[in-house]
Scaffold this motif. Structure first.
Motif, mmCIF file in Angstrom:
data_model
loop_
_atom_site.group_PDB
_atom_site.id
_atom_site.type_symbol
_atom_site.label_atom_id
_atom_site.label_comp_id
_atom_site.label_asym_id
_atom_site.label_seq_id
_atom_site.Cartn_x
_atom_site.Cartn_y
_atom_site.Cartn_z
ATOM 1 N N ASN A 6 -60.222 -113.592 -7.725
ATOM 2 C CA ASN A 6 -58.818 -113.931 -7.022
ATOM 3 C C ASN A 6 -58.690 -115.462 -6.914
ATOM 4 O O ASN A 6 -58.562 -116.031 -5.984
ATOM 5 N N MET A 13 -54.046 -114.240 -22.146
ATOM 6 C CA MET A 13 -53.856 -114.743 -20.848
ATOM 7 C C MET A 13 -52.330 -115.077 -20.855
ATOM 8 O O MET A 13 -51.840 -115.718 -21.817
ATOM 9 N N CYS A 42 -68.575 -115.573 -12.373
ATOM 10 C CA CYS A 42 -66.890 -115.582 -12.325
ATOM 11 C C CYS A 42 -66.685 -116.971 -11.836
ATOM 12 O O CYS A 42 -66.811 -117.400 -10.738
ATOM 13 N N ASN A 53 -59.139 -113.467 -14.526
ATOM 14 C CA ASN A 53 -59.166 -113.837 -12.958
ATOM 15 C C ASN A 53 -60.226 -112.878 -12.148
ATOM 16 O O ASN A 53 -59.542 -111.921 -11.694
ATOM 17 N N CYS A 54 -61.218 -113.059 -12.427
ATOM 18 C CA CYS A 54 -62.171 -112.332 -11.869
ATOM 19 C C CYS A 54 -62.403 -112.508 -10.454
ATOM 20 O O CYS A 54 -63.205 -111.774 -9.585
ATOM 21 N N SER A 66 -54.894 -114.320 -15.813
ATOM 22 C CA SER A 66 -55.262 -112.787 -15.924
ATOM 23 C C SER A 66 -55.480 -112.741 -17.586
ATOM 24 O O SER A 66 -54.412 -113.307 -18.274
ATOM 25 N N PRO A 67 -56.653 -111.966 -18.001
ATOM 26 C CA PRO A 67 -57.234 -111.184 -17.348
ATOM 27 C C PRO A 67 -58.648 -111.693 -16.859
ATOM 28 O O PRO A 67 -59.558 -111.155 -16.711
ATOM 29 N N ASN A 78 -68.645 -114.442 -17.106
ATOM 30 C CA ASN A 78 -67.323 -114.435 -16.776
ATOM 31 C C ASN A 78 -66.828 -115.881 -16.687
ATOM 32 O O ASN A 78 -66.558 -116.304 -15.407
ATOM 33 N N THR A 126 -64.104 -119.343 -17.262
ATOM 34 C CA THR A 126 -62.882 -119.447 -17.848
ATOM 35 C C THR A 126 -62.377 -121.095 -17.879
ATOM 36 O O THR A 126 -62.464 -121.489 -16.865
ATOM 37 N N ASN A 177 -51.252 -118.404 -15.090
ATOM 38 C CA ASN A 177 -51.911 -117.104 -14.796
ATOM 39 C C ASN A 177 -53.138 -116.998 -15.630
ATOM 40 O O ASN A 177 -52.872 -116.960 -16.719
#
Length: 429
Positions: free
Chosen positions: A415, A396, A260, A412-413, A409-410, A304, A306, A407
């Motif tokens: 927080n 996203m 993450c 955003n693993c 998401s998805p 995970n 990004t 943002n």
């Protein structure tokens, strides 16, 4: 400009966790000022520290590091939640505000979601709402350990000299302590610039898997955000925001797992150059600086991930590659999105590869000019390789920081927009 009223000291911790993270995210980096959070903290008493820490020590409140502080000889440095650490300004070639945890020391920096531990610019804590922080205002944090590397165990970390600063060894279970819910802001330093010594915001050299790294954000660093020199430490929930150079740098035999992670660009930040070529990368990975094959190969596993650059090619030209694997380095990727860089992923040089252990179906790569090139990238599905002058959302909802309301998401693993994070440093009107 509207003035901010200083809050009572007793309300500090409540104030610090009620800030808004996303106001005016389109404001130019060079025009940002101090926000209410820092104005409040600047009213607190300051404790100055310097030299070596050789017995168990606890920090709280506001700490000012004078030069280099070194934790060694079995000492543990405990930093309580809500502590702010800044540098004492120095007009010399030495780093200002550098914390080094040696092989023989430990750090216990366990912040919380609402009370993170913050290493930051002294300009943000001077009580002047118009002061503008700069990358390099806080030199950084260095953790050294005796876990395996592919260099001699008498190697010193870049820019420092003497046996206190050796890293590497044979202890895979090395435990350097814990860093959790920590922010490092405006870090990095040039030491004797004519010799090209650089300090990264967070340096992890020979750090072993007994160490805990979790929920760490590094913002506006002068060089890289995170740099791993060997070791096998695992890390979770890492954010690299707007560094001058690379977001994540792996070297000299690092073999840990990162789960993450987000790298997020602010295209108004500073950008590093190699000659006349922009070379800020999402990831830069080498086996070692010379590319020599060794028995221990740099080969992290990242799950995970990004990597978000710029929305349009006109802004993305100030960057290099989303992922750059070279000099005999290897990388395993799972559940990865890369977008907003001229080149999405590039593998370069004999022995370098995107490992076949990767889950190719979960890797999505975009580049303004080139999506993917080099050994191992052919395994990525053609449907997951995009080229174009505008970045795709990849599912996203507007992930680009400079375009407002970003943002991830998805993806955003970790927080990534929680109370512990910070992205906007301008005054709250």
């Amino acid at each position: 400009m509207k003035k901010l009223t200083l809050l009572a000291i007793t309300g500090l911790l409540i104030t610090a966790c009620q800030r808004d993270h996303l106001e005016d995210s389109s404001a130019p980096f060079e025009m940002t000022q101090t926000s209410a959070e820092y104005i409040t903290v600047s009213s607190l008493p300051v404790t100055s520290v310097s030299g070596h820490i050789t017995s168990n020590t606890t920090w709280s409140g506001v700490i000012e590091i004078d030069g280099i502080v070194t934790v060694k000889d079995g000492a543990t440095l405990t930093i309580l939640p809500g502590t702010y650490i800044k540098a004492k300004p120095k007009d010399t070639a030495l780093p200002t505000g550098l914390l080094v945890i040696t092989k023989t020391g430990k750090i216990n920096a366990a912040g919380t979601e609402t009370q993170p531990i913050v290493f930051t610019s002294y300009r943000l804590l001077d009580g002047d709402e118009n002061t503008i922080p700069q990358p390099g205002d806080f030199a950084g944090v260095i953790l050294l350990g005796n876990a395996p590397t592919n260099t001699p165990s008498t190697t010193t970390i870049d820019g420092l000299f003497g046996s206190d600063y050796y890293y590497g060894g044979s202890n895979q279970d090395h435990n350097g302590g814990i860093m959790k819910y920590v922010r490092i802001e405006f870090g990095g330093s040039d030491i004797l610039p004519q010799l090209i010594h650089e300090v990264t915001s967070l340096t992890l050299a020979g750090v072993g898997k007994g160490t805990i790294l979790d929920h760490i954000q590094v913002s506006y660093g002068k060089d890289d955000s995170f740099e791993f020199f060997g070791g096998n430490v695992n890390a979770t929930n890492l954010i690299s925001f707007a560094p001058d150079d690379d977001n994540f740098d792996f070297n000299t035999g690092y073999t840990g797992t990162i789960t993450c992670a987000l790298s997020l660009a602010d295209y108004n930040s500073t950008h590093s150059l190699s000659g006349s070529v922009y070379d800020s990368n999402g990831i830069e990975l080498n086996n070692n600086p010379t590319g020599i094959a060794t028995s221990l190969i740099t080969h992290p596993i990242i799950n995970n991930l990004t990597i978000i650059g710029a929305w349009k090619a006109a802004f993305g030209k100030n960057y290099g590659k989303g992922i750059y694997i070279r000099r005999n380095g290897k990388l395993t990727l799972n559940n990865t999105i890369v977008t907003g860089y001229p080149t999405g992923i590039k593998v370069e040089g004999t022995g370098s590869e995107l490992s076949s252990n990767s889950d190719y179906t979960s890797i999505k790569i975009h580049g303004f000019d080139v999506a993917a090139a080099g050994a191992g990238t052919a395994g990525i599905s053609a449907a997951n390789l995009l080229i174009g002058s505008a970045s795709p959302g990849w599912g996203m909802n507007q992930p680009f920081f400079n375009e407002g309301g970003w943002n991830v998401s998805p993806g955003n693993c970790g927080n990534f927009q929680g109370l512990w994070t910070k992205y906007n440093f301008s005054i709250l009107e």
